[in-house]
Design an enzyme around this catalytic site. Structure first.
Site, PDB file in Angstrom:
ATOM      1  N   SER A 142      34.779  45.862  47.640  1.00 27.69           N
ATOM      2  CA  SER A 142      34.936  44.469  48.037  1.00 27.69           C
ATOM      3  C   SER A 142      33.783  44.042  48.954  1.00 27.69           C
ATOM      4  O   SER A 142      32.616  44.191  48.573  1.00 27.69           O
ATOM      5  CB  SER A 142      36.304  44.252  48.683  1.00 27.69           C
ATOM      6  OG  SER A 142      36.604  42.879  48.800  1.00 27.69           O
ATOM      7  N   ASP A 239      40.450  39.860  38.642  1.00 33.40           N
ATOM      8  CA  ASP A 239      39.841  39.524  39.928  1.00 33.40           C
ATOM      9  C   ASP A 239      38.970  38.278  39.760  1.00 33.40           C
ATOM     10  O   ASP A 239      38.165  38.193  38.826  1.00 33.40           O
ATOM     11  CB  ASP A 239      38.978  40.720  40.368  1.00 33.40           C
ATOM     12  CG  ASP A 239      38.308  40.542  41.720  1.00 33.40           C
ATOM     13  OD1 ASP A 239      38.582  39.538  42.421  1.00 33.40           O
ATOM     14  OD2 ASP A 239      37.515  41.427  42.082  1.00 33.40           O
ATOM     15  N   HIS A 269      41.722  42.678  41.961  1.00 34.41           N
ATOM     16  CA  HIS A 269      40.931  43.049  43.132  1.00 34.41           C
ATOM     17  C   HIS A 269      41.665  44.113  43.955  1.00 34.41           C
ATOM     18  O   HIS A 269      42.869  44.018  44.182  1.00 34.41           O
ATOM     19  CB  HIS A 269      40.705  41.799  43.986  1.00 34.41           C
ATOM     20  CG  HIS A 269      39.680  41.970  45.048  1.00 34.41           C
ATOM     21  ND1 HIS A 269      38.330  41.896  44.796  1.00 34.41           N
ATOM     22  CD2 HIS A 269      39.795  42.212  46.377  1.00 34.41           C
ATOM     23  CE1 HIS A 269      37.665  42.077  45.918  1.00 34.41           C
ATOM     24  NE2 HIS A 269      38.528  42.283  46.892  1.00 34.41           N
TER      25      HIS A 269
END
Length: 304
Positions: A142, A239, A269
């Site tokens: 991320s 995501d 995600h």
């Protein structure tokens, strides 16, 4: 509509005060892999930061090093959420893993965390470390993936240190457009809601969000990536960041720097942190191990 800075900062600081999550599901925590760790202090231009060193199964000064940056929207500070990945890579790729506890926003706004990441990579690459800094991998999940990409870009622009591989897991790579415009059918909504908070706290100046260190998948960055570290890019189809990750993978491929792009169906995600099954997580971690092992392998004459 611009998200109020005072509100973004308030929410970010509140998130920082919240305790870490209860931990990963046992199936993907990999607690059966023993972890031998030690804490180090890393000097950066923005002050000292901490790092947790995960030792490989067979510690050797010739083994390479994997420098990891955790996620959290550039605002939270829970490097321990990457413990499972760190212990898995250290054990199975037989490298030292350095899990970096960088200072997030709003205490350190863009480009502070990217500069901290690069400084940590420079520190890890030094010949005086108890590992082989010439065999160096950078990676992150991320926001951490974005920092790893930024560190690799700075290494390209500044002539070093040499990075053998960058591992970019579901990274945000285009903050030049609002999160709400990234929503598509069958994609998650969490980052649509939280994106404006994260982006505002990290980089309040909307104009600066076109910078190549924050939006390398955005339309404003057209510089050549020739010579940048080879990359493994992992994206998740549910995501909202999937498309920008795929765009950056194509940029890397055009530069001859894409090792592999894993585009995972039916997950979103943070899939490895939020309930994906062990088989999928292990498959992804094993690809990271394979590429890390290849990138840090001894030279043909046996030298590391």
């Amino acid at each position: 509509m611009t998200f109020p800075l005072w509100l973004a900062d308030t929410i970010a600081k509140s998130a920082q005060r919240a305790p870490a999550s209860a931990g990963l599901p046992s199936a993907v925590a990999f607690l059966e892999i023993p972890a031998r760790t030690e804490v180090v202090t890393i000097p950066t231009r923005h002050g000292e930061i901490r790092g947790t060193v995960y030792l490989p199964r067979t510690p050797d000064s010739g083994s390479g090093v994997y420098v990891n940056f955790h996620g959290g929207g550039f605002v939270t500070r829970h490097p321990e959420q990457d413990d499972a990945l760190c212990r898995y890579v250290a054990a199975n790729a037989d490298v030292t893993v350095l899990n970096v506890d960088y200072v997030p926003a709003p205490q350190s706004r863009f480009p502070g965390p990217v500069e901290q990441a690069y400084d940590a990579v420079v520190w890890a690459a030094a010949a005086t470390r108890p590992w082989n800094g010439a065999k160096l991998v950078v990676g992150g999940q991320s926001a951490g993936g974005a920092l790893a990409a930024g560190a690799a870009r700075l290494a390209l622009e500044r002539g070093g240190p040499a990075i053998s591989l960058q591992v970019l897991m579901y990274p945000p790579l285009d903050l030049s457009v609002p999160a709400r415009t990234k929503k598509k059918p069958d994609t998650e909504s969490f980052l649509v809601r939280m994106g404006p908070i994260f982006d505002t706290a990290y980089c309040p100046d909307v104009g600066r969000r076109k910078d190549r260190l924050i939006s390398p998948a955005g339309p404003s960055d057209r510089a050549s990536l020739a010579g940048i570290a080879p990359a493994l890019v992992v994206t998740a189809q549910r995501d909202i960041l999937r498309d920008e990750g795929a765009r950056y993978a194509r940029r890397l491929a055009d530069a001859g720097a894409l090792v592999e792009h894993l585009d995972l169906p039916n997950v979103g995600h943070g899939f490895n942190l939020f309930g994906a099954d062990r088989e999928l997580v292990t498959t992804v971690y094993d690809r990271i191990v394979v590429h890390t092992s290849d990138a840090t392998a001894p030279d043909r004459d046996g030298r590391h």
